[in-house]
Design an enzyme around this catalytic site. Structure first.
Site, PDB file in Angstrom:
ATOM      1  N   LYS A   1       0.830  -1.209   0.000  1.00 61.43           N
ATOM      2  CA  LYS A   1       0.000   0.000   0.000  1.00 61.43           C
ATOM      3  C   LYS A   1       0.855   1.246   0.000  1.00 61.43           C
ATOM      4  O   LYS A   1       1.987   1.255   0.467  1.00 61.43           O
ATOM      5  CB  LYS A   1      -0.971   0.020   1.175  1.00 61.43           C
ATOM      6  CG  LYS A   1      -0.372   0.412   2.509  1.00 61.43           C
ATOM      7  CD  LYS A   1      -1.448   0.612   3.557  1.00 61.43           C
ATOM      8  CE  LYS A   1      -0.846   1.009   4.889  1.00 61.43           C
ATOM      9  NZ  LYS A   1      -1.860   1.374   5.864  1.00 61.43           N
TER      10      LYS A   1
ATOM     11  N   SER B   1      -8.011   4.646 -14.867  1.00 60.41           N
ATOM     12  CA  SER B   1      -6.887   4.026 -14.184  1.00 60.41           C
ATOM     13  C   SER B   1      -6.379   4.971 -13.104  1.00 60.41           C
ATOM     14  O   SER B   1      -6.942   6.038 -12.895  1.00 60.41           O
ATOM     15  CB  SER B   1      -5.758   3.765 -15.181  1.00 60.41           C
ATOM     16  OG  SER B   1      -5.405   4.982 -15.812  1.00 60.41           O
TER      17      SER B   1
ATOM     18  N   THR C   1      -9.697   0.349  -9.225  1.00 58.63           N
ATOM     19  CA  THR C   1      -9.194   0.693 -10.552  1.00 58.63           C
ATOM     20  C   THR C   1      -7.933  -0.133 -10.762  1.00 58.63           C
ATOM     21  O   THR C   1      -7.775  -1.182 -10.133  1.00 58.63           O
ATOM     22  CB  THR C   1      -8.992   2.225 -10.712  1.00 58.63           C
ATOM     23  OG1 THR C   1      -8.690   2.519 -12.079  1.00 58.63           O
ATOM     24  CG2 THR C   1      -7.927   2.766  -9.804  1.00 58.63           C
ATOM     25  N   TYR C   2      -7.052   0.319 -11.639  1.00 56.93           N
ATOM     26  CA  TYR C   2      -5.812  -0.423 -11.876  1.00 56.93           C
ATOM     27  C   TYR C   2      -4.664   0.562 -12.046  1.00 56.93           C
ATOM     28  O   TYR C   2      -4.864   1.749 -12.278  1.00 56.93           O
ATOM     29  CB  TYR C   2      -5.938  -1.347 -13.092  1.00 56.93           C
ATOM     30  CG  TYR C   2      -6.243  -0.634 -14.382  1.00 56.93           C
ATOM     31  CD1 TYR C   2      -5.235  -0.219 -15.238  1.00 56.93           C
ATOM     32  CD2 TYR C   2      -7.563  -0.368 -14.746  1.00 56.93           C
ATOM     33  CE1 TYR C   2      -5.520   0.446 -16.415  1.00 56.93           C
ATOM     34  CE2 TYR C   2      -7.860   0.294 -15.926  1.00 56.93           C
ATOM     35  CZ  TYR C   2      -6.826   0.691 -16.759  1.00 56.93           C
ATOM     36  OH  TYR C   2      -7.115   1.352 -17.927  1.00 56.93           O
TER      37      TYR C   2
ATOM     38  N   GLY D   1     -10.198   8.829 -15.903  1.00 57.89           N
ATOM     39  CA  GLY D   1     -11.491   8.297 -16.313  1.00 57.89           C
ATOM     40  C   GLY D   1     -12.524   8.527 -15.223  1.00 57.89           C
ATOM     41  O   GLY D   1     -12.511   9.550 -14.538  1.00 57.89           O
ATOM     42  N   ALA D   2     -13.430   7.569 -15.060  1.00 60.28           N
ATOM     43  CA  ALA D   2     -14.520   7.715 -14.082  1.00 60.28           C
ATOM     44  C   ALA D   2     -13.998   7.948 -12.668  1.00 60.28           C
ATOM     45  O   ALA D   2     -14.633   8.651 -11.875  1.00 60.28           O
ATOM     46  CB  ALA D   2     -15.413   6.477 -14.118  1.00 60.28           C
ATOM     47  N   ALA D   3     -12.832   7.386 -12.340  1.00 59.98           N
ATOM     48  CA  ALA D   3     -12.252   7.569 -10.996  1.00 59.98           C
ATOM     49  C   ALA D   3     -11.968   9.039 -10.701  1.00 59.98           C
ATOM     50  O   ALA D   3     -11.961   9.446  -9.539  1.00 59.98           O
ATOM     51  CB  ALA D   3     -10.974   6.744 -10.859  1.00 59.98           C
TER      52      ALA D   3
END
Length: 129
Positions: free
Chosen positions: A9, A25, A57-58, A73-75
């Site tokens: 993390k 992403s 997400t990635y 993007g959406a994030a």
């Protein structure tokens, strides 16, 4: 039996960019990706400490040494630039593997510089009454 354990993390990373019209992403400074034991295109969980949002997400790579943490993007709609977030990745392993496994925990300051890294979290103590 397989169990899911925290693999690595980035703790208290600061969002530096939010790019709505970019591939969905999370772009992360390549140095930080390596320190936390993450991989390009790996699924990650994002925990937004600033607003309570939690989502998946990635990883995509951002310029090495840049300190970039960009939600794309959406994030990008789930964060504001400056929000403090936790980026976490998990791994499936057997209980025997988990017995000796140590996660890579990287603690960041508000400029996404490494304050410290470790593989343990101290036992939480009760607040004095």
């Amino acid at each position: 039996m397989q169990i899911e354990m925290l693999k690595g993390k980035l703790h208290m990373a600061a969002v530096t960019q939010a790019e709505l019209w970019y591939d969905g992403s999370c772009a992360i400074d390549e140095d930080l990706v390596e320190l936390a034991g993450l991989r390009e295109f790996e699924k990650i969980d994002i925990y937004n400490v600033s607003n309570g949002e939690r989502f998946h997400t990635y990883v995509i790579l951002a310029e090495r040494g840049s300190g970039i943490i960009s939600m794309n993007g959406a994030a990008a709609r789930r964060v504001q630039v400056g929000d403090r977030i936790i980026i976490a990745a998990y791994a499936q392993m057997t209980e025997a593997e988990a017995d000796s496994f140590k996660p890579k925990l990287v603690y960041l300051d508000e400029q996404n510089r490494v304050e410290r890294s470790t593989n343990t979290i101290p036992v939480q103590m009760a607040e004095p009454v």
